[in-house]
Design an enzyme around this catalytic site. Structure first.
Site, PDB file in Angstrom:
ATOM      1  N   PRO A 174       0.832  -1.204   0.000  1.00 55.28           N
ATOM      2  CA  PRO A 174       0.000   0.000   0.000  1.00 55.28           C
ATOM      3  C   PRO A 174       0.867   1.254   0.000  1.00 55.28           C
ATOM      4  O   PRO A 174       1.831   1.346   0.750  1.00 55.28           O
ATOM      5  CB  PRO A 174      -0.799  -0.128   1.296  1.00 55.28           C
ATOM      6  CG  PRO A 174       0.009  -1.027   2.166  1.00 55.28           C
ATOM      7  CD  PRO A 174       0.726  -1.959   1.254  1.00 55.28           C
ATOM      8  N   CYS A 175       0.547   2.196  -0.854  1.00 60.11           N
ATOM      9  CA  CYS A 175       1.348   3.425  -0.978  1.00 60.11           C
ATOM     10  C   CYS A 175       0.446   4.544  -1.474  1.00 60.11           C
ATOM     11  O   CYS A 175      -0.706   4.321  -1.827  1.00 60.11           O
ATOM     12  CB  CYS A 175       2.496   3.236  -1.980  1.00 60.11           C
ATOM     13  SG  CYS A 175       3.561   1.816  -1.658  1.00 60.11           S
ATOM     14  N   THR A 176       0.991   5.768  -1.529  1.00 65.90           N
ATOM     15  CA  THR A 176       0.288   6.895  -2.137  1.00 65.90           C
ATOM     16  C   THR A 176       1.316   7.715  -2.906  1.00 65.90           C
ATOM     17  O   THR A 176       2.402   8.003  -2.389  1.00 65.90           O
ATOM     18  CB  THR A 176      -0.396   7.780  -1.082  1.00 65.90           C
ATOM     19  OG1 THR A 176      -1.182   6.972  -0.212  1.00 65.90           O
ATOM     20  CG2 THR A 176      -1.275   8.820  -1.747  1.00 65.90           C
TER      21      THR A 176
END
Length: 494
Positions: A2-4
């Site tokens: 999970p990342c942004t």
């Protein structure tokens, strides 16, 4: 993982820089210690073997030096994550993306299959573990990065859906993998910024350009046939929307992904639409949120840090909110979470000499409570305080100190939040000051060896400043949390 991701074109940034930024987040229930290092050509393998997929790749003989943010604990591979090479080209990899069963059925992911029941092992494709290491040391432009990674995907496939950003002084390109062996890419327009949660993002695509002049778009050479044969284009007007064709709009996206994009757009274009009213055009669960927008004002490094640290401040969804409907707090997955491993913001400044143009801003642990630190990226070594991370908790490095500050400040939020605000402003201000000071010294020096020494000295001074500030903040939030212990009493013993 999970990342942004947030990308900023050169006409959208405050100083004409291209900027690419990404939070690297651990999966649920784990935390991954990271370190900031330089990889030299002699350290680069010539035959690369993936730990996860067991795929072996012959690499070119002429790698360049590059910075990287690998895992500090061995066992799961390198996960170099983000970096800048000595040709002043950067990349960040990867933003894990979603897909749909139609795509994955048409082009299955290349998943590792161990030897069993008399059958030989079948290697998987490439993934987040591998991509920076096998691409960044060999590319001389952002466009070349897309071309190299695209050819590797076609040859070896991938076992996961990912988005990857490539950057040079003039351009940013965004690549998204499609199924096991296909890919699409778009050049980020100079005047916009791009927001990317863990969801396939591109919302328009020009196949004619991608399969022709490749001016603004690129893709797998058989993309048209792949789309047509598998009936993937869902548009009524034949204008391909990759998000509809290749992505997902699941209920989970409306909790985990789209609210993050909504909040980033809301921060950088607060007056463009009504984000909060009853007749609002876009909500946290809107499937039509734009992939990119022209910002209402020029975007700064501080803006990037704020957006990628956010926990829905100013909305009913803030888990730290002191007022409003408590049942709505924490309803959506924040950008700044406990499992942020690091944030990298790579800034390529047009008004500086090539060897000191690129600044790599680094932060560790939860972005809601950490600080962003600038370093010259064209260097031969990184400060020990940022590179000596191990799996052992210690105040001798920035990763673990940042983790401890975050955990203590979260647990004592009301008493500690002002310490965090002062810490963040102090480090950011002093970081700018030191970069300005050494920019001036570099402008007067022409000898390459002395210039390298000045950049190394600057990075050491910055790390020294950060160590002092972080330990001071750790002391303050430890005091606040200690004062809240359940066995505390007001009466002194004297």
């Amino acid at each position: 993982m999970p990342c942004t991701t947030l990308l900023v074109g050169k006409k959208a940034s405050y100083d004409g820089s291209t900027m690419i930024a990404r939070n690297d987040d651990s999966g649920s229930g784990r935390f991954t210690p990271k370190k900031f290092v330089v990889v030299h050509p002699e350290e680069q393998p010539r035959i690369y073997k993936s730990v996860i997929s067991h795929v072996e790749i012959m690499l070119p003989e002429d790698p360049m030096r590059y910075t990287a943010m690998p895992n500090a604990v061995e066992g799961e591979g390198i996960w170099a994550a983000s970096g800048v090479n000595e040709a002043h080209v950067a990349m960040t990899a990867t933003e894990t993306l979603t897909s749909n069963p139609r795509v994955l059925g048409a082009d299955p992911l290349q998943v590792y299959q161990p030897a069993e029941d008399g059958r030989e092992e079948i290697p998987g494709g490439i993934g987040e573990e591998d991509i920076v290491c096998i691409v960044l040391p060999y590319i001389h432009s952002a466009r070349e990065g897309v071309q190299r990674l695209g050819s590797l995907l076609e040859q070896y496939g991938t076992y996961e859906m990912n988005g990857i950003a490539f950057q040079d002084q003039d351009e940013i390109w965004w690549l998204e993998t499609i199924g096991g062996h296909h890919w699409i890419a778009r050049r980020v327009p100079d005047e916009v910024y791009v927001v990317m949660p863990n969801q396939l993002g591109l919302d328009q695509f020009d196949l004619e350009d991608a399969l022709g002049s490749e001016k603004e778009y690129m893709c797998s050479p058989d993309m048209r046939e792949f789309i047509e044969e598998n009936h993937l284009d869902l548009s009524q007007d034949r204008r391909l929307n990759p998000r509809d064709a290749f992505g997902s709009h699941d209920d989970a996206d409306h909790v985990y992904n789209t609210p993050r994009a909504w909040y980033m757009l809301r921060c950088l274009n607060p007056h463009a639409v009504d984000w909060d009213g009853g007749d609002r055009r876009y909500s946290p669960v809107s499937d039509e949120l734009p992939w990119c927008m022209v910002p209402e004002k020029k975007v700064t490094v501080e803006d990037v840090k704020y957006v990628l640290s956010s926990h829905f401040q100013g909305t009913p969804y803030d888990p730290y909110g002191a007022y409003g409907d408590k049942s709505r707090q924490g309803a959506y997955r924040s950008i700044g979470i406990n499992r942020n491993d690091f944030l990298s913001v790579i800034q390529m400044r047009p008004d500086q000499s090539e060897d000191c143009r690129t600044i790599e801003w680094v932060a560790y642990a939860s972005n809601a409570f950490n600080v962003l630190v600038p370093f010259y990226a064209d260097v031969e070594t990184t400060p020990e305080y940022f590179s000596n991370t191990t799996g052992t908790v210690s105040t001798d490095n920035f990763y673990w100190t940042s983790r401890m500050i975050a955990a203590m400040a979260d647990a004592s939020y009301k008493g500690s939040v002002f310490h965090i605000e002062r810490y963040q402003e102090r480090v950011m201000s002093k970081g700018h000051e030191l970069i300005h000071r050494y920019d001036a010294l570099l402008a007067r020096e022409t000898d390459p060896q002395k210039r390298m020494a000045l950049k190394t000295e600057a990075n050491q001074e910055i790390a020294k400043m950060v160590k002092k500030a972080s330990l001071d903040t750790l002391d303050k939030v430890l005091f606040e949390l200690s004062s809240q212990m359940k066995n505390a009493y007001a009466r002194s013993d004297a």
